[in-house]
Write a protein that holds these residues in place. Structure first.
Motif: not given
Length: 116
Positions: A3, A5, A94, A106-108, A110
């Protein structure tokens, strides 16, 4: 699984600086490389910077000399220090993690906006 972030995006004036962070959790030991990519509206996602567990790094030509990717193994975090920001750096950034035989996570994302 891994995960990711991300944090640290925002609005900055041209010439300013921002530092993005990407904290990884989960199967950290299986990660071979981590990187930062960006995607501006209407454009494809592109590599910004990447670092491997062997310490090698590579950068997009457009950010060389301005951006620095670094890794804090104790904190399982990858950073992207962005200096001398330009309006054309505006994009969603990302973070990703590459794991051999397990694919890419992949992250969400920013948002980074460079504007006066």
């Amino acid at each position: 699984q891994v995960q990711l972030v991300e944090s640290g995006g925002g609005l900055v004036q041209p010439g300013g600086s921002l530092r993005l962070s990407c904290a990884a959790s989960g199967s950290i030991s299986s990660i071979y490389a981590m990187g930062w990519y960006r995607q501006a509206p209407g454009n494809q996602r592109e590599l910004v910077a990447r670092t491997t567990v062997r310490g090698s790094t590579n950068y997009a030509d457009s950010v060389k000399g301005r951006f620095t990717i670094s890794r804090d193994n104790a904190q399982n975090t990858v950073y992207l220090q962005m200096n001398s920001l330009k309006p054309e750096d505006t994009a969603v950034y990302y973070c990703n993690a590459e794991r051999p035989l397990r694919g890419v996570t992949w992250g969400q994302g920013t948002q980074v906006t460079v504007s006066s």
